[in-house]
Design an enzyme around this catalytic site. Structure first.
Site, PDB file in Angstrom:
ATOM      1  N   GLY A   1      -1.872   1.301   0.340  1.00 52.38           N
ATOM      2  CA  GLY A   1      -1.733   1.314   1.791  1.00 52.38           C
ATOM      3  C   GLY A   1      -1.290  -0.009   2.390  1.00 52.38           C
TER       4      GLY A   1
ATOM      5  N   HIS B   1      -4.038  -9.906   3.312  1.00 48.73           N
ATOM      6  CA  HIS B   1      -4.870  -9.925   4.511  1.00 48.73           C
ATOM      7  C   HIS B   1      -6.099  -9.048   4.315  1.00 48.73           C
ATOM      8  CE1 HIS B   1      -1.905  -6.672   5.023  1.00 48.73           C
ATOM      9  NE2 HIS B   1      -2.758  -6.073   5.834  1.00 48.73           N
TER      10      HIS B   1
ATOM     11  N   HIS C   1      -8.948  -6.974   6.140  1.00 46.23           N
ATOM     12  CA  HIS C   1      -9.336  -6.295   7.378  1.00 46.23           C
ATOM     13  C   HIS C   1     -10.839  -6.453   7.542  1.00 46.23           C
ATOM     14  CE1 HIS C   1      -5.613  -3.833   7.996  1.00 46.23           C
ATOM     15  NE2 HIS C   1      -5.489  -4.097   6.705  1.00 46.23           N
TER      16      HIS C   1
END
Length: 142
Positions: A93, A100, A102
């Site tokens: 995804g 990064h 989340h």
């Protein structure tokens, strides 16, 4: 790397609502949040995926994510829990190819979640999978 929006944010040439700016990491609000307060933590040094990420940078990203998750729980936002999520590769995804993390604040019925409907594998299958991973760990000197 020229198409890396997070590189532009780190460089200060693209707008961002910054939450944390340290020497090696930057945290800013996600422009497509899963839940209110969803933000991203990125290493300032570019790495397109986990294989390219310097382990020290990874540790700093996770440490910042942990501190932010703790702060979210004591903030004025409604937060019952926090998910930390990192997608590595298209199949996982990943849409922006700058590592990064989340940080996703959660409430009881926010509708967000990662759910699997798989059956539990047998111990033999689990042991075989563990073997394959252990072998790969040994092959790179880790």
């Amino acid at each position: 790397m020229s198409d890396c929006i997070f590189c532009a944010i780190v460089a200060g040439t693209a707008p961002a609502s910054v939450v944390l700016d340290e020497s090696d990491v930057l945290a800013f609000m996600d422009i497509r949040p899963f839940t209110p307060g969803h933000l991203l933590v990125v290493p300032k040094r570019h790495a397109s995926g986990l294989a390219q990420l310097d382990p020290e940078d990874g540790a700093k990203v996770f440490a910042a994510g942990q501190r932010i998750a703790t702060a979210l729980r004591s903030s004025a936002l409604p937060v019952d829990g926090v998910n930390l999520f990192l997608a590595d590769g298209v199949a996982a995804g990943q849409e922006v190819f700058h590592v990064h993390l989340h940080v996703v604040p959660r409430t009881a019925r926010d509708g967000f979640g990662v759910r699997a409907n798989a059956q539990s594998p047998t111990r033999t299958v689990l042991d075989g999978t563990a073997d394959a991973i252990r072998s790969a760990l040994g092959s790179d000197g880790a």
